[in-house]
Design an enzyme around this catalytic site. Structure first.
Site, PDB file in Angstrom:
ATOM      1  N   CYS A   2       0.880  -1.169   0.000  1.00  0.00           N
ATOM      2  CA  CYS A   2       0.000   0.000   0.000  1.00  0.00           C
ATOM      3  C   CYS A   2       0.919   1.220   0.000  1.00  0.00           C
ATOM      4  O   CYS A   2       2.129   1.100   0.131  1.00  0.00           O
ATOM      5  CB  CYS A   2      -0.834   0.059   1.269  1.00  0.00           C
ATOM      6  SG  CYS A   2      -1.803  -1.419   1.558  1.00  0.00           S
ATOM      7  N   TRP A  75      -3.900  -1.594  -1.132  1.00  0.00           N
ATOM      8  CA  TRP A  75      -3.890  -2.843  -1.895  1.00  0.00           C
ATOM      9  C   TRP A  75      -4.233  -3.901  -0.859  1.00  0.00           C
ATOM     10  O   TRP A  75      -3.411  -4.256  -0.029  1.00  0.00           O
ATOM     11  CB  TRP A  75      -2.496  -3.079  -2.485  1.00  0.00           C
ATOM     12  CG  TRP A  75      -2.386  -4.307  -3.317  1.00  0.00           C
ATOM     13  CD1 TRP A  75      -1.900  -5.528  -2.936  1.00  0.00           C
ATOM     14  CD2 TRP A  75      -2.742  -4.436  -4.691  1.00  0.00           C
ATOM     15  NE1 TRP A  75      -1.938  -6.384  -3.987  1.00  0.00           N
ATOM     16  CE2 TRP A  75      -2.444  -5.761  -5.077  1.00  0.00           C
ATOM     17  CE3 TRP A  75      -3.283  -3.573  -5.638  1.00  0.00           C
ATOM     18  CZ2 TRP A  75      -2.675  -6.231  -6.367  1.00  0.00           C
ATOM     19  CZ3 TRP A  75      -3.505  -4.044  -6.916  1.00  0.00           C
ATOM     20  CH2 TRP A  75      -3.203  -5.359  -7.270  1.00  0.00           C
ATOM     21  N   GLY A 102       1.837  -2.949   5.297  1.00  0.00           N
ATOM     22  CA  GLY A 102       2.510  -4.124   5.840  1.00  0.00           C
ATOM     23  C   GLY A 102       1.480  -5.130   6.299  1.00  0.00           C
ATOM     24  O   GLY A 102       0.304  -5.035   5.950  1.00  0.00           O
ATOM     25  N   LYS A 483       9.597 -16.200 -20.245  1.00  0.00           N
ATOM     26  CA  LYS A 483      10.141 -14.845 -20.008  1.00  0.00           C
ATOM     27  C   LYS A 483      10.954 -14.386 -21.208  1.00  0.00           C
ATOM     28  O   LYS A 483      10.793 -13.284 -21.694  1.00  0.00           O
ATOM     29  CB  LYS A 483      11.041 -14.812 -18.756  1.00  0.00           C
ATOM     30  CG  LYS A 483      10.392 -14.947 -17.405  1.00  0.00           C
ATOM     31  CD  LYS A 483       9.463 -13.842 -17.018  1.00  0.00           C
ATOM     32  CE  LYS A 483       8.084 -14.002 -17.543  1.00  0.00           C
ATOM     33  NZ  LYS A 483       6.982 -14.361 -16.786  1.00  0.00           N
ATOM     34  N   GLU A 486       8.703 -13.799 -24.405  1.00  0.00           N
ATOM     35  CA  GLU A 486       7.713 -12.725 -24.420  1.00  0.00           C
ATOM     36  C   GLU A 486       8.328 -11.329 -24.390  1.00  0.00           C
ATOM     37  O   GLU A 486       7.726 -10.391 -24.901  1.00  0.00           O
ATOM     38  CB  GLU A 486       6.688 -12.888 -23.299  1.00  0.00           C
ATOM     39  CG  GLU A 486       7.237 -12.669 -21.911  1.00  0.00           C
ATOM     40  CD  GLU A 486       6.172 -12.794 -20.827  1.00  0.00           C
ATOM     41  OE1 GLU A 486       5.005 -12.512 -21.088  1.00  0.00           O
ATOM     42  OE2 GLU A 486       6.558 -13.168 -19.699  1.00  0.00           O
ATOM     43  N   HIS A 502      13.456 -37.672 -27.891  1.00  0.00           N
ATOM     44  CA  HIS A 502      12.277 -38.106 -28.657  1.00  0.00           C
ATOM     45  C   HIS A 502      11.955 -37.135 -29.781  1.00  0.00           C
ATOM     46  O   HIS A 502      10.800 -37.056 -30.211  1.00  0.00           O
ATOM     47  CB  HIS A 502      11.080 -38.282 -27.721  1.00  0.00           C
ATOM     48  CG  HIS A 502      11.308 -39.339 -26.682  1.00  0.00           C
ATOM     49  ND1 HIS A 502      11.355 -40.684 -26.978  1.00  0.00           N
ATOM     50  CD2 HIS A 502      11.563 -39.240 -25.357  1.00  0.00           C
ATOM     51  CE1 HIS A 502      11.607 -41.366 -25.867  1.00  0.00           C
ATOM     52  NE2 HIS A 502      11.748 -40.515 -24.870  1.00  0.00           N
TER      53      HIS A 502
HETATM   54  C1  F6R Z   1       3.672 -13.831 -18.480  1.00  0.00           C
HETATM   55  C2  F6R Z   1       2.391 -13.395 -17.969  1.00  0.00           C
HETATM   56  C3  F6R Z   1       1.168 -14.060 -18.470  1.00  0.00           C
HETATM   57  C4  F6R Z   1       0.182 -14.271 -17.314  1.00  0.00           C
HETATM   58  C5  F6R Z   1      -1.141 -14.842 -17.839  1.00  0.00           C
HETATM   59  C6  F6R Z   1      -2.106 -15.157 -16.721  1.00  0.00           C
HETATM   60  O1  F6R Z   1       4.729 -13.098 -17.959  1.00  0.00           O
HETATM   61  O2  F6R Z   1       2.318 -12.488 -17.175  1.00  0.00           O
HETATM   62  O3  F6R Z   1       1.461 -15.275 -19.071  1.00  0.00           O
HETATM   63  O4  F6R Z   1       0.757 -15.144 -16.392  1.00  0.00           O
HETATM   64  O5  F6R Z   1      -1.728 -13.927 -18.715  1.00  0.00           O
HETATM   65  O6  F6R Z   1      -2.379 -14.032 -15.957  1.00  0.00           O
HETATM   66  P1  F6R Z   1      -3.063 -14.147 -14.548  1.00  0.00           P
HETATM   67  O7  F6R Z   1      -2.116 -14.814 -13.629  1.00  0.00           O
HETATM   68  O8  F6R Z   1      -3.377 -12.728 -14.167  1.00  0.00           O
HETATM   69  O9  F6R Z   1      -4.306 -14.967 -14.729  1.00  0.00           O
END
Ligand code: F6R
Length: 607
Positions: A2, A75, A102, A483, A486, A502
C-alpha cells in the site's frame, strides 16, 4: 503493498498535498483511499473503496481542513476493499488515526485481547489493532510517541505506519519494520511517505528511515530513534537526483527489474499469509475426490510446479491444466466431487474465468489463489488466498510467480502434515528452508547479477534457445522460456530434459544454446546424461546449478550458481530468478523495452 503519506505544513492546508502524494503512490495500490487530518482539536476523516480519482469525484479529497494529516492508498491484504476496511483506521473514540503498509501477523490475538477489554472494532483489517493499542497506551498516560513505541513493540510482522492523535495535534509519529518509509523536508513542510516519488515534486531532500526505527515529525523537523534501545539516530537528509519517472521505479531503469529485485520482500510477505485461509484450503484439498490446478501463462507454470509439490509431499495427484483448454479437455468430467484451484495473479484472466464459470455450473468446489482481493476470482471462490505480492506493473510476471510458488509450497506442506505423509523432522527442515528463501533470493541477486549481465552479452544474438529441466525443474525451465520469448522476442522451447531424445535433439547443431536447470535433487544423475547428449552434438551449455556442483559445472560452457541446500520442492522459487534476469538483460541487449512487450497486456480479458 500500500502507499502511505503524511504531511505537516507550517502554513496552508495538508489535504490537497496528501491527495497529490497518494496519487503519485497509486502504483503501490489502488483499491481504496482515505485521508485524516486534525484541525481545531478535531479529527476529520474521508475514505472509501475505489480508485483515487473516483473517490475524489464523490468525496473531494482536497476539502478537509487542517495543516497536518495522513493518507493511504490501499492494496487489500486483510479484509476486502470496502469502505470500512479503507485506511485511516481509528480508535473507539475517533481521536487517533493510523495508516499502515505491511502485515501484522499477530493481529488476531491482539484483537481478541483488545475486544476482551471493551474495544469495538469496525473493520476486518489487521491495521485497526494499532489504533486501539495506541488508544490503550494513551489512556494509561503515555505520550503519543511512547504510546506508538509501546504499540509497535507488540507487533509481529511488517509495517510502515503513521499515527496522529488529537491529544498531540502537532505531530505525526511513524515507525518502520521491513515496509519502506521515507521522510521529505522543505522549509515550509515535512512529509512522510512509502516512497520518494510521493513528495519528489515538492522536495528532493529525503531521509530514509531504516528497519526498527521510529521517527517523529513536527514543525521543528524530525527526530529518529532506534526502537530497540531508544537512542537518537542523527541522520542528515540526502539529495535525490532522480527524475519523477526514475523515482517511480525507485531508481531502477524498468519496473521489471524493480520487481525482480523486490522478490526477497514479496517472498517475506507470502510467508505471512492468514493461517485460517491456508488451513481451510488445505481442508478442501484433503477432502477432494480429484483436484485440477487451472491457470494461464506464468500462473500455469506455478500450477505445473505445484503438481510436483502436492504429489511429492502430500501424495495428492493433481491435474495442472491450461485455462483455455480446460473446458474442452475436462469440461464433461467435472462434477460435484471435483475441486479446482484456479491460480490467477490478476483474478481477471478471461480464459481462467470461463473455466471458473463452467466449473461453477457443474457444482465443483472452486478455490482461488490470486494477487488481487476484490477481483472476480475472489468473488466466486469458495475459499481464496491472496498471495500478497503487491501490484505488478511490468507486463512479464516475476514477483507474482515466485509468490504463487511460495503459497502453493505452503499448501502442499500443510497437506503433507495433515495427511501424516512426512516425518516431523522432514517437515521442520522444509519449514525452516522456506523461511530462508527470501534471504537466499537476496544472495542470488547480489552475487549473480553481474555474471548474468555478461552472459546476456554473450548469448543475445542467438536465434533460438532450449530450456530443459527434469521433475519440478521442467516448470522452472518453462517459465524461463516464457520470459525470454515474451520480452526479448527470441523463439525458445522448453520441455522435460528426458524428452529431448524423442525429437527436439535433432535441432541441435554447433553453438545451439541449451539452458539446463539442475538443482541437486533426485534428477541430478539423469540430467547429467542429458547434458552430455547435448554437448556431444555441439550445443553451448549454460547450467543453473548448486554452488560447488563441480560435476555439472565441469560439463557446462557457462554456469549460474544457486546457494547450497535448496530443497527440490522449493527450487523453482529460486532457480527462476536468474532466468528472469537473463531474459531482462537479453531484452536490453536486443534493444527492446522489457516493460512493454509488443502485443501483450498485463491482464488478458479476452478469450
Ligand atoms: C507472463 C504473464 C502471463 C500471465 C497470464 C495469466 O509473464 O504475465 O502469461 O501469467 O496472462 O495471468 P493471470 O495470472 O493474471 O491470470
Amino acid at each position: 503493498m500500500c502507499g502511505i503519506f503524511g504531511s505537516i505544513l507550517k502554513n496552508g492546508e495538508a489535504a490537497p498535498l496528501i491527495h497529490a502524494g497518494l496519487k503519485r503512490l497509486e502504483y503501490r495500490g489502488y483499491d481504496s483511499v482515505g485521508e485524516a487530518t486534525i484541525h481545531e482539536g478535531k479529527l476529520f476523516l474521508k475514505k472509501d473503496a475505489g480508485k483515487i480519482d473516483d473517490v475524489h469525484a464523490i468525496l473531494n479529497l482536497d476539502d478537509i481542513p487542517g495543516r497536518l494529516g495522513i493518507g493511504h492508498t490501499r492494496w487489500a491484504t486483510h479484509g476486502a476493499p470496502y469502505k470500512i476496511n479503507a485506511h485511516p483506521h481509528t480508535d473507539c473514540n475517533e481521536e487517533i488515526a493510523v495508516v499502515h503498509n505491511g502485515i501484522i501477523e499477530n493481529y488476531a490475538d491482539l484483537k481478541l485481547e483488545l475486544e476482551n477489554i471493551g474495544h469495538i472494532f469496525k473493520s476486518k483489517t489487521d491495521t485497526e489493532v494499532i489504533a486501539h493499542l495506541v488508544e490503550e497506551k494513551l489512556k494509561e498516560g503515555f505520550s503519543l510517541i511512547d504510546a506508538v513505541r509501546e504499540t509497535v513493540n507488540r507487533l509481529d510482522g511488517s509495517y510502515a505506519l503513521a499515527v496522529i492523535s488529537i491529544k498531540e495535534p502537532d505531530k505525526i509519529v511513524c515507525a518502520r519494520m521491513e515496509s519502506p518509509l521515507v521522510v521529505g523536508i522543505t522549509n515550509n513542510a515535512i512529509y512522510c511517505a512509502s516512497d520518494i516519488p510521493a513528495f519528489l515534486p515538492l522536495t528532493n531532500k529525503a531521509v530514509i528511515i531504516e528497519n526498527g526505527e521510529l521517527v517523529v515529525l513536527s514543525d521543528e523537523g524530525y527526530e529518529i530513534r532506534k526502537l530497540a534501545d531508544w537512542t537518537v539516530v542523527p541522520r542528515q537528509p540526502e539529495k535525490i537526483d532522480w527524475d519523477p519517472e526514475m523515482a517511480e521505479k525507485q531508481g531502477y531503469p524498468h519496473f521489471m527489474l524493480k520487481e525482480i529485485y523486490e522478490q526477497p520482500l514479496t517472498l517475506r510477505n507470502t510467508l505471512r499469509l492468514q493461517e485460517q485461509y491456508l488451513e481451510l484450503m488445505t481442508e478442501f484439498l484433503d477432502r477432494a475426490g480429484e483436484v485440477f490446478l487451472v491457470a494461464a501463462g506464468t500462473s500455469y507454470h506455478a500450477c505445473l510446479a505445484a503438481s510436483y509439490m502436492f504429489s511429492k509431499l502430500a501424495f495428492l495427484a493433481t491435474h495442472p491444466i491450461i485455462s483455455s483448454e480446460f473446458v474442452e479437455q475436462h469440461g464433461k468430467s467435472v462434477n460435484i466431487d471435483s475441486t479446482i484451484l484456479f491460480v490467477s495473479q490478476s483474478g481477471e484472466t478471461a480464459d481462467t474465468l470461463s473455466a471458473v464459470e463452467h466449473a461453477h455450473l457443474r457444482a465443483a468446489t472452486l478455490l482461488g489463489l490470486t494477487n488481487v482481493i476484490g477481483s472476480t476470482l475472489t468473488r466466486v471462490s469458495r475459499v481464496y488466498v491472496c498471495q500478497q505480492s503487491g501490484p505488478e506493473i511490468g507486463v512479464a510476471a516475476t514477483k507474482t510467480f515466485t509468490s504463487q510458488l511460495s503459497v502453493l509450497a505452503q499448501l502442499a506442506l500443510r497437506l503433507a502434515k495433515k495427511r501424516g505423509k512426512m516425518s516431523h523432522v522432514d517437515i521442520e527442515v522444509l519449514e525452516s528452508r522456506l523461511k530462508q528463501i527470501p534471504d537466499v533470493a537476496e544472495t542470488i541477486l547480489a552475487t549473480q547479477s553481474e555474471k548474468i549481465k555478461q552472459l546476456a552479452k554473450k548469448y543475445y544474438e542467438r536465434q533460438c534457445f532450449f530450456f530443459l529441466g527434469r521433475g519440478i525443474s521442467w516448470a522452472t525451465a518453462s517459465e524461463g522460456r516464457l520470459k525470454l520469448m515474451e520480452i526479448a522476442y527470441v523463439p525458445a522451447i522448453a520441455f522435460p530434459a528426458g524428452e529431448s531424445k524423442h525429437g527436439p535433439i535433432s535441432l541441435i547443431e554447433s553453438g545451439f544454446p541449451v539452458i539446463f536447470v539442475c538443482p541437486k535433487d533426485d534428477t541430478h544423475k539423469t540430467i547429467m546424461s542429458n547434458i552430455m547428449e547435448m554437448k556431444a552434438r555441439g550445443a553451448s551449455i549454460l547450467v543453473l546449478c548448486e554452488e560447488g556442483d563441480e560435476e555439472i559445472k565441469g560439463l557446462a560452457d557457462d554456469f549460474i550458481e544457486i546457494p547450497k541446500g535448496v530443497p527440490e520442492i522449493l527450487s523453482p522459487i529460486l532457480y527462476v530468478i536468474p532466468l528472469q534476469a537473463l531474459a531482462y538483460y537479453i531484452t536490453l541487449e536486443r534493444g527492446h523495452d522489457p516493460d512493454m512487450p509488443r502485443n501483450l497486456a498485463k491482464s488478458v480479458t479476452v478469450k
